[in-house]
Design an enzyme around this catalytic site. Structure first.
Site, PDB file in Angstrom:
ATOM      1  N   SER A 177       2.348  -0.167  10.592  1.00 10.08           N
ATOM      2  CA  SER A 177       2.155  -0.487  11.995  1.00 10.08           C
ATOM      3  C   SER A 177       2.636  -1.918  12.239  1.00 10.08           C
ATOM      4  CB  SER A 177       0.677  -0.314  12.364  1.00 10.08           C
ATOM      5  OG  SER A 177       0.509  -0.447  13.761  1.00 10.08           O
ATOM      6  N   HIS A 231      -1.414   2.638   6.257  1.00 11.00           N
ATOM      7  CA  HIS A 231      -0.279   3.213   6.975  1.00 11.00           C
ATOM      8  C   HIS A 231       0.463   2.071   7.664  1.00 11.00           C
ATOM      9  CE1 HIS A 231      -3.219   2.828  10.206  1.00 11.00           C
ATOM     10  NE2 HIS A 231      -2.220   2.877  11.061  1.00 11.00           N
TER      11      HIS A 231
END
Length: 529
Positions: free
Chosen positions: A229, A227
């Protein structure tokens, strides 16, 4: 006996004392938040009206960040909306919400895509199948040039890469995406990737991402993302080993204008990454500073002390304005990647009645040495320690006749075949990473007839792969020839990219036309270099 009526009870005393004190503290805090900083500074009249020297630029490690009011929800929404608006393949540098950011954004579908930050050595690959069929996702790749967003480091830790954000925060895909950026650790096994699972405007919470060296090659971090970030790379060496990283020393100076009496020179101590050098270039733009010559590499050791910069020689007709010929850069400012610089100011000497210094002052030659102070580790070795590392980092000529200006165009050369921009960038990304076997841009340079000295010259360029591809273009080589070269080099990944483009290009296109003989490659490249 009853107490006098005028005696005060303890609660009354607290009210009478506490309320004025709290009011005064609140008033001071409001003034600090809302008054311009220059109203709080003491005024000082100039002592004289002498000719001012060249403007002194405050080093970034000494700058005090201003207090910013918390961002409102509409401001935050506009901030993220601008970061995620497609940039049509362009790399944008902009200051948003008091942060200097470099970013690129685009829409991707089930076919995937790649984002590049030009001249930064940073890329984000979304593979085919990462997005479901029929959907489109906006993704962004962001370089954060804000030192306050970097991790808080101990003395044993060093920052060896930029802070990179992938957006939107928390986005996940059907297949892992690949984030790539450069680091400057000498031992890849000592480089440890950190991640902060926070939004860009939130307080950062940095945590290690795997073991040291898990995501590091010789000079690059490569992370498979589950994911999106924030990410960076920190140097963490075992206690029994010395932690070291590569610095690049970049020297900047403004052009010497007619009648100018002062000249300021600035030496930056940067991580050996493309984005660190671009930060210095961007920082110099408002002052007209230009990079003078190639950057010098320096082996910076975490176990040693501060960095010393000593002025060794100034050509005749010039003198040093500063009080000292030696300057010191604190160890942690370099070790923690704060991009510090030190400056020297020179001025023309006044000529005697019987002496003409015009010819001497039209050029300036400066020689400096730099080394790490080791006196704290090796006993008393003098004020500046032992000069175990020194190098000549600057030798240049400044002239009033405009030698710093853009050179006049040379005689018209025959047109050359240009690689399509998308293909050029793909090949540059594939050839740029240094391979242990040497099967990278250096192998292509050898196939083009370059010797070791010329290859070392190209290695000093900002992007050696781009430089060798540009030389190939100037040789008027066709895509078929480049495809054959990549096949003979066993770089089937590059050959596949070229073949895919050839399959989409109509026959007879100038990009695939064979228009040059390769018999005299070595001689022509000798003339160019």
């Amino acid at each position: 006996m009853c107490p006098p009526e005028t005696a005060l009870q303890p609660p009354q005393v607290l009210l009478l004392v506490g309320v004025p004190v709290a009011s005064a503290l609140l008033l001071v805090q409001c003034l600090r938040w809302h008054c311009p900083w220059w109203l709080l500074r003491p005024c000082r009249k100039p002592d004289c009206q002498e000719e001012p020297a060249a403007p002194t630029i405050l080093p970034p490690e000494f700058e005090v960040p201003g207090r910013c009011a918390p961002a409102t929800l509409p401001e935050m929404a506009a901030f993220y909306q601008e970061l995620h608006t497609p940039t049509q393949g362009q790399t944008v540098t902009r200051q948003l919400m008091h942060k200097l950011l470099v970013f690129s954004a685009r829409e991707v579908d089930h076919r995937g895509g790649c984002l590049l930050l030009q001249d930064m050595g940073i890329s984000l690959l979304i593979p085919p199948g990462a997005v479901a069929v029929g959907r489109q996702e906006r993704v962004s790749l962001i370089l954060v040039w804000d030192l306050s967003d970097a991790p808080s480091l101990s003395r044993a830790q060093g920052l060896v890469s930029p802070v990179v954000a992938c957006g939107p925060h928390g986005a996940s895909f059907l297949k892992p995406c690949i984030l790539t950026f450069k680091h400057c650790a000498q031992q890849p096994g000592h480089a440890r990737t950190y991640s902060s699972n926070t939004c860009l405007l939130d307080a950062k919470a940095w945590r290690p991402l795997g073991r040291p060296g898990a995501h590091s090659s010789l000079d690059e971090c490569r992370i498979q993302l589950s994911h999106f970030s924030l990410y960076t790379c920190v140097l963490e060496a075992p206690a029994s080993q010395a932690a070291r990283k590569w610095l690049q020393l970049a020297v900047f100076c403004s052009p010497l204008a007619p009648g100018q009496t002062h000249l300021q020179l600035r030496v930056y101590f940067l991580n050996n990454t493309p984005c660190a050098l671009q930060w210095a270039v961007t920082n110099e733009q408002p002052h007209g500073g230009r990079l003078r010559g190639p950057c010098q590499l320096f082996d910076f050791t975490g176990a040693r002390g501060d960095q010393c910069l000593k002025l060794k020689y100034i050509s005749e007709g010039w003198e040093n304005v500063d009080d000292s010929s030696s300057q010191l850069v604190p160890h942690l400012h370099i070790w923690h990647g704060k991009c510090p610089f030190r400056s020297f100011c020179f001025r023309r000497k006044a000529a005697n009645e019987n002496e003409d210094c015009s010819a001497l002052t039209n050029e300036i030659i400066v020689t400096m040495h730099t080394f790490q102070d080791v006196s704290w580790a090796c006993g008393v070795l003098g004020k500046w320690g032992l000069e175990t590392k020194y190098m000549e980092i600057l030798r240049f000529q400044a002239s009033e006749e405009g030698s710093w200006a853009v050179p006049p165009p040379a005689s018209q050369s025959p047109p050359c075949n240009r690689l399509p921009p998308e293909l050029f960038e793909q090949l540059r990304m594939l050839l740029e990473p240094t391979s242990i076997s040497g099967n990278d841009w250096r192998r292509l340079a050898s196939h083009l007839g370059l010797c070791g000295m010329k290859i070392r010259f190209l290695s000093c360029q900002r992007s050696p792969a781009a430089a060798i591809l540009e030389l190939f273009e100037e040789q008027n080589g066709s895509l078929q020839e480049l495809h054959c070269l990549m096949t003979s080099m066993e770089r089937l990944d590059c050959a596949s990219v070229i073949q895919s483009y050839l399959n989409m290009t109509p026959r007879g296109s100038p990009a695939v036309a064979h228009s040059h003989s390769w018999e005299n490659q070595g001689r022509e490249l000798d003339e160019k270099l």
